[in-house]
Write a protein that holds these residues in place. Structure first.
Motif, short mmCIF file in Angstrom:
data_model
loop_
_atom_site.label_atom_id
_atom_site.label_comp_id
_atom_site.label_asym_id
_atom_site.label_seq_id
_atom_site.Cartn_x
_atom_site.Cartn_y
_atom_site.Cartn_z
N VAL A 297 0.82 -1.21 0.00
CA VAL A 297 0.00 0.00 0.00
C VAL A 297 0.86 1.27 0.00
N PHE A 298 0.24 2.34 -0.47
CA PHE A 298 0.82 3.67 -0.34
C PHE A 298 -0.27 4.58 0.20
N VAL A 299 0.15 5.68 0.79
CA VAL A 299 -0.78 6.69 1.25
C VAL A 299 -0.12 8.06 1.10
N VAL A 300 -0.94 9.06 0.82
CA VAL A 300 -0.50 10.45 0.81
C VAL A 300 -1.39 11.20 1.79
N GLN A 301 -0.77 11.78 2.82
CA GLN A 301 -1.52 12.53 3.80
C GLN A 301 -1.23 14.02 3.64
N LYS A 302 -2.30 14.79 3.60
CA LYS A 302 -2.16 16.25 3.58
C LYS A 302 -2.02 16.69 5.02
N HIS A 303 -0.97 17.46 5.31
CA HIS A 303 -0.61 17.76 6.70
C HIS A 303 -0.41 19.27 6.85
N ALA A 304 -1.34 19.89 7.54
CA ALA A 304 -1.24 21.33 7.82
C ALA A 304 -0.56 21.49 9.18
N ALA A 305 0.76 21.45 9.18
CA ALA A 305 1.56 21.64 10.39
C ALA A 305 2.07 23.08 10.37
N TYR B 7 2.60 17.57 2.04
CA TYR B 7 2.00 16.27 1.82
C TYR B 7 3.02 15.21 2.23
N ASP B 8 2.57 14.21 2.98
CA ASP B 8 3.44 13.12 3.39
C ASP B 8 3.16 11.91 2.50
N PHE B 9 4.17 11.50 1.75
CA PHE B 9 4.06 10.39 0.81
C PHE B 9 4.67 9.17 1.49
N ARG B 10 3.90 8.07 1.57
CA ARG B 10 4.34 6.90 2.32
C ARG B 10 4.16 5.62 1.49
N LEU B 11 5.22 4.80 1.48
CA LEU B 11 5.20 3.51 0.79
C LEU B 11 5.43 2.40 1.80
N GLU B 12 4.58 1.40 1.79
CA GLU B 12 4.77 0.24 2.67
C GLU B 12 6.01 -0.53 2.23
N GLU C 210 -1.27 20.90 19.71
CA GLU C 210 -0.15 21.82 19.90
C GLU C 210 0.80 21.26 20.94
N GLY C 211 2.07 21.52 20.76
CA GLY C 211 3.09 21.05 21.69
C GLY C 211 3.62 19.67 21.33
N ASN C 212 3.01 19.01 20.35
CA ASN C 212 3.46 17.71 19.89
C ASN C 212 4.19 17.86 18.57
N TYR C 213 5.09 16.93 18.31
CA TYR C 213 5.81 16.91 17.03
C TYR C 213 4.79 16.82 15.89
N GLY C 214 4.92 17.69 14.90
CA GLY C 214 4.02 17.69 13.75
C GLY C 214 2.63 18.22 14.05
N ALA C 215 2.50 19.04 15.08
CA ALA C 215 1.18 19.56 15.48
C ALA C 215 0.46 20.16 14.27
#
Length: 189
Positions: free
Chosen positions: A30-38, A43-48, A91-96
């Motif tokens: 699988v792959f996934v692309v997550q849109k991340h408003a940090a 966009y985070d592109f991920r490959l299994e 907030e206060g977490n990595y990648g908030a």
């Protein structure tokens, strides 16, 4: 693959992100692309691969236009369960910030029927050599792509490139801005 960096960066008592465990799909990779408003939208592109999600942050997002070469910064591996993660990292977490699953699907080396184990071994070798070519079968992203490692000081810099095929298009795929899981935009999360 190790999830130590992923685990070290997160406080699971205050974030709903999945904890660091390996896993794998039952059939196709699988792959996934997550849109991340940090701090910055990306966009985070991920490959299994090997029970984890190999991950790249793409500041401008993926493109279906072969003329676009998108910078992709390789980041820490993420647990397999992260493929379905949508929500708000406090907030206060990595990648908030807010995260939606912008696209997801399966991938392989070619459109031929290769065994999952063979694909995984070839991908691992190609990853180490700094050049991955693959075919995405997602809801938004389809066709052949490549990730090519740049030979510059920043050792984690890659390029995501759409290859010329029947799915290549000049239109801006990012205008399709809703989650493929929840059908909401990141602004509505």
């Amino acid at each position: 693959m190790s999830l130590n960096r992923y685990i070290q960066k997160r406080n699971f008592s205050s974030t709903s992100e999945p904890q660091g465990q390996v896993g794998k799909s039952k059939s196709e990779l699988v792959f996934v692309v997550q849109k991340h408003a940090a701090s910055h939208l990306h966009y985070d592109f991920r490959l299994e691969m090997d029970g984890v999600l190999k991950s790249w942050a793409i500041p401008k997002g993926p493109s279906m236009n072969p003329a676009d070469k998108r910078l992709a910064i390789m980041v820490e591996d993420h647990p397999y369960a992260y493929k379905d993660f949508e929500g708000v990292i406090p907030e206060g977490n990595y990648g908030a910030g807010k995260v939606i699953v912008w696209d997801q699907g399966t991938y392989t080396l070619t459109d031929e029927n290769l065994k999952k184990e063979a694909v995984a071994a070839i991908f691992k070798s190609n990853l180490n050599n700094g050049h991955l070519s693959f075919v995405l079968n997602g809801k938004k992203l389809k066709g052949e792509f490549a990730l090519v490692k740049l030979k510059i000081k920043q050792k984690n810099a890659w390029l995501l490139i759409k290859k010329e095929d029947q799915f290549a298009a000049a239109e801006n795929i990012l205008e399709k801005d809703k989650s493929v899981i929840s059908d909401i935009s990141i602004e509505d999360l």
